[in-house]
Each structure stands twice: as C-alpha cells, then as structure tokens.
Design an enzyme around this catalytic site. Sequence first.
Site, mmCIF file in Angstrom:
data_model
loop_
_atom_site.group_PDB
_atom_site.id
_atom_site.type_symbol
_atom_site.label_atom_id
_atom_site.label_comp_id
_atom_site.label_asym_id
_atom_site.label_seq_id
_atom_site.Cartn_x
_atom_site.Cartn_y
_atom_site.Cartn_z
ATOM 1 N N LYS A 134 -0.014 5.261 8.381
ATOM 2 C CA LYS A 134 0.591 5.612 7.076
ATOM 3 C C LYS A 134 -0.500 5.773 6.015
ATOM 4 O O LYS A 134 -0.507 6.719 5.236
ATOM 5 C CB LYS A 134 1.602 4.520 6.705
ATOM 6 C CG LYS A 134 2.200 4.550 5.316
ATOM 7 C CD LYS A 134 1.637 3.499 4.372
ATOM 8 C CE LYS A 134 1.745 2.079 4.822
ATOM 9 N NZ LYS A 134 1.145 1.095 3.889
ATOM 10 N N LYS A 152 -7.150 1.851 -2.879
ATOM 11 C CA LYS A 152 -6.737 1.257 -1.592
ATOM 12 C C LYS A 152 -6.746 2.325 -0.485
ATOM 13 O O LYS A 152 -7.191 2.063 0.637
ATOM 14 C CB LYS A 152 -5.349 0.632 -1.758
ATOM 15 C CG LYS A 152 -4.748 0.074 -0.486
ATOM 16 C CD LYS A 152 -5.582 -1.026 0.129
ATOM 17 C CE LYS A 152 -5.007 -1.482 1.479
ATOM 18 N NZ LYS A 152 -5.966 -2.271 2.252
ATOM 19 N N THR A 195 0.858 -1.188 0.000
ATOM 20 C CA THR A 195 0.000 0.000 0.000
ATOM 21 C C THR A 195 0.893 1.237 0.000
ATOM 22 O O THR A 195 1.588 1.513 0.981
ATOM 23 C CB THR A 195 -0.913 0.034 1.244
ATOM 24 O OG1 THR A 195 -1.662 -1.169 1.301
ATOM 25 C CG2 THR A 195 -1.847 1.232 1.175
HETATM 26 N N1 NDP Z 1 -1.218 -6.514 7.502
HETATM 27 C C1 NDP Z 1 -2.336 -6.232 6.840
HETATM 28 O O1 NDP Z 1 -3.465 -6.540 7.315
HETATM 29 C C2 NDP Z 1 -2.313 -5.568 5.515
HETATM 30 C C3 NDP Z 1 -1.223 -4.852 5.080
HETATM 31 N N2 NDP Z 1 -1.265 -4.234 3.850
HETATM 32 C C4 NDP Z 1 -0.122 -3.494 3.354
HETATM 33 O O2 NDP Z 1 0.823 -4.480 2.943
HETATM 34 C C5 NDP Z 1 2.153 -4.018 3.160
HETATM 35 C C6 NDP Z 1 2.878 -5.034 4.053
HETATM 36 O O3 NDP Z 1 2.152 -5.125 5.270
HETATM 37 P P1 NDP Z 1 2.574 -6.163 6.428
HETATM 38 O O4 NDP Z 1 3.014 -7.437 5.837
HETATM 39 O O5 NDP Z 1 1.460 -6.134 7.388
HETATM 40 O O6 NDP Z 1 3.815 -5.398 7.037
HETATM 41 P P2 NDP Z 1 5.016 -5.938 7.935
HETATM 42 O O7 NDP Z 1 5.439 -4.769 8.749
HETATM 43 O O8 NDP Z 1 4.650 -7.196 8.618
HETATM 44 O O9 NDP Z 1 6.149 -6.282 6.843
HETATM 45 C C7 NDP Z 1 6.816 -5.266 6.154
HETATM 46 C C8 NDP Z 1 7.782 -5.867 5.162
HETATM 47 O O10 NDP Z 1 8.488 -4.782 4.517
HETATM 48 C C9 NDP Z 1 9.899 -5.018 4.674
HETATM 49 N N3 NDP Z 1 10.613 -3.733 4.720
HETATM 50 C C10 NDP Z 1 10.374 -2.674 5.520
HETATM 51 N N4 NDP Z 1 11.227 -1.668 5.243
HETATM 52 C C11 NDP Z 1 12.039 -2.118 4.262
HETATM 53 C C12 NDP Z 1 13.112 -1.542 3.530
HETATM 54 N N5 NDP Z 1 13.535 -0.286 3.759
HETATM 55 N N6 NDP Z 1 13.705 -2.291 2.575
HETATM 56 C C13 NDP Z 1 13.286 -3.550 2.323
HETATM 57 N N7 NDP Z 1 12.272 -4.152 2.971
HETATM 58 C C14 NDP Z 1 11.647 -3.441 3.926
HETATM 59 C C15 NDP Z 1 10.029 -5.813 5.958
HETATM 60 O O11 NDP Z 1 11.282 -6.438 6.009
HETATM 61 P P3 NDP Z 1 11.947 -6.896 7.428
HETATM 62 O O12 NDP Z 1 11.311 -8.227 7.748
HETATM 63 O O13 NDP Z 1 13.373 -6.976 7.168
HETATM 64 O O14 NDP Z 1 11.578 -5.831 8.445
HETATM 65 C C16 NDP Z 1 8.851 -6.766 5.792
HETATM 66 O O15 NDP Z 1 9.170 -7.789 4.897
HETATM 67 C C17 NDP Z 1 2.003 -2.624 3.769
HETATM 68 O O16 NDP Z 1 2.087 -1.679 2.739
HETATM 69 C C18 NDP Z 1 0.608 -2.640 4.373
HETATM 70 O O17 NDP Z 1 0.052 -1.344 4.474
HETATM 71 C C19 NDP Z 1 -2.365 -4.335 3.022
HETATM 72 C C20 NDP Z 1 -3.448 -5.045 3.405
HETATM 73 C C21 NDP Z 1 -3.526 -5.690 4.692
HETATM 74 O O1 LIG Z 2 -4.960 -2.735 4.742
HETATM 75 C C1 LIG Z 2 -5.521 -3.424 5.557
HETATM 76 C C2 LIG Z 2 -6.685 -4.233 5.273
HETATM 77 O O2 LIG Z 2 -7.200 -4.910 6.196
HETATM 78 O O3 LIG Z 2 -7.126 -4.234 4.111
#
Ligand code: NDP
Ligand SMILES: O=CC(=O)O
Length: 291
Positions: free
Chosen positions: A238, A170, A95
Amino acid sequence: MEVGFLGLGIMGKAMSMNLLKNGFKVTVWNRTLSKCNELVAHGASIGKTPAEVINKCTITIAMLSDPAAALSVVLDKDGVLEQICGGKGYIDMSTVDPETSCKINEAITSKGGRFLEAPVSGSKQPAETGQLVILAAGDKALYEAAIPAFDILGKKSFFLGQVGNGAKMKLVVNMIMGSMMNAFSEGLTLADRSGLNPHDLLDVLDLGAIANPMFKGKGPAMLQNNYSPAFPLKHQQKDMRLALALGDENSVPMPVAAASNEAFKKARSMGLGDMDFSAVFETLKVLKHSS
Ligand SMILES: NC(=O)C1=CN([C@@H]2O[C@H](COP(=O)(O)OP(=O)(O)OC[C@H]3O[C@@H](n4cnc5c(N)ncnc54)[C@H](OP(=O)(O)O)[C@@H]3O)[C@@H](O)[C@H]2O)C=CC1
Ligand SMILES: O=CC(=O)O
C-alpha cells in the site's frame, strides 16, 4: 492525561498499551471489539463506537490500516465526525496519502475540531518500546498538546508544517525501505545461488557502509523462512502504491520503486499479504528450479 485510541492492530495495541503503562487513562475502540479485551485487562476503558470515544476524550489518536479505513472511521455512521467539536483534537497516526489526510482535516476542522496527522517510522518493536519516529503536521497547538503522549510513544517527534507533509515524508521513507528490502532479498538470493553462504553476506553487510538495523534485524529470520508479521506486507505494498502516486503527481521517475511494488504485488498474489514485508524474499524462490 486522558486519550482515546482507535485501532488496535499490531501498532495500535502496542502504542495504547505503552500509554497505559505510563500512566495515561486510555479509552479504546477497535472494529473487532474483542481485541479491546487485553487493553481493558491493563486498565483501559472501552468506547463502543469511534463517536463514543471522541465524546469522552479531549484528544483521540487513530492507528488504522489504510486510507479507506481512516476515512471510514471518521465519516461513516457512529464515526469521529458525529462528536468532534471545538475543544477536541483528532490525531491520525495511520500511514495514508496526503489527499486522504487533507480530506480528514477538512471534515474535522469544518466541525470546529483540531486535526494533526502523525504517521510513524518504526515497527512493532519500536512501538512496544516507545522508540517510534513521529512525523507530525497540521494543527501546531494540537501538536504541542500531544507532546506528553508523543514523548511516550516515540524517541523523536518532527513537526513538518501543513497537513499532507507528514504523509509525504512517511511515504518517501517507506518507498526507500521497500526498495531496500527488495535489493536485500535479491542479494541474499544471489549469494546463495552463486555458492556463497548468505550468513557470511549478513556479517559482511553489517560491517560496511550499508549496515542498517533492517538488514541486521530481519536477515537471520528471512534465512529461516520466518516472516512473523511486524510490518505486514500488504501495508508495505500500500505504501509503495501511494508513494508511486506521489511520484506521478510530481513527475518523479521511480523505476526502482515501481519494480519493488511489482515484487510486493507478486508476494500478495502468493498469499503473503499478512506476513512480514520481508516475505517478498519468497518471490525469488519460486524461480529456483527454472533454467
Ligand atoms: N506494523 C508496522 O510495522 C507499521 C505500520 N504502520 C502503519 O500503521 C497502520 C496500522 O498498521 P498495523 O497496526 O501494522 O496494521 P494491522 O493490520 O495490524 O491493524 C489494522 C487496524 O486497522 C483496523 N481496520 C482495518 N480496516 C478497518 C475499517 N474499514 N474500519 C475500521 N478499522 C479498520 C483493524 O481493525 P480489525 O482488528 O477489526 O481488523 C486494525 O485495528 C498502517 O497504516 C500501517 O501502514 C506504520 C509504521 C509501522
Ligand atoms: O512503516 C513501517 C515502518 O517500519 O516504519
């Protein structure tokens, strides 16, 4: 079908696992490489850098935390851009804001690659069960090539036109969701403080016109102060921030979303950023003993 997968956080781990379990060959990379181990135990291969994954796979998916992460994985050393070329596709399901998506699109297409943004609606459990809603936009041919993977990951895919439209959709959805979570938290607090049983409120809500899976799923856990993260609060804040910026650009007044953003910021300042976004409920509890 073989795909690359960059980013194994809450969502990326569940999504890549789903692809593996459904017969896809998956090559994974994560900034913290040790998080790849569980996927390897289920048959995934590891790429040591994003560039290595792109080099190996025709289609690579990314699921990263925010715009800074999404840009870094593409543009920095050992990033996607070093190996992307004609015949390869890059699908960013993170996102982000439309401007970030457009920058990534320009970078990828300038090297001859194809780009699709495809953020998702739906959280940890829908990711685990393949019930996400996929909001794709960009290269239509890449969208069509990715349908077998999208059919595993989601219950429905939308193709929304030009790059940026997926990000906008989104952000609108999550702006509404974040505002709803704040109204819900205020309602639970008001019920409790005015002498009602908040569990009764959950039952009443669930039978009426505003019944929804979020209230039903999160309400009981919130009443037990359980904020085990499915959607981390820092990511919801965010999304509110990026949605408010979209509102600025389009001169849309959004007082409800702005107030909700402040509540999520307050929760972050209380150290709740890594908890589930329902932990915004805690911001109301600090007022409990004031007159
Ligand atoms: N969780 C949810 O319910 C939902 C989330 N989203 C969106 O999906 C995306 C991922 O969410 P989610 O999985 O929950 O997040 P997490 O915080 O669990 O995971 C984030 C991921 O991004 C990586 N990351 C962060 N910073 C960097 C960087 N500078 N360089 C490379 N990799 C990086 C992390 O790596 P590392 O492990 O090394 O920290 C990790 O793999 C977000 O944009 C979120 O808004 C969308 C729908 C639902
Ligand atoms: O981005 C979060 C979700 O639940 O969708």
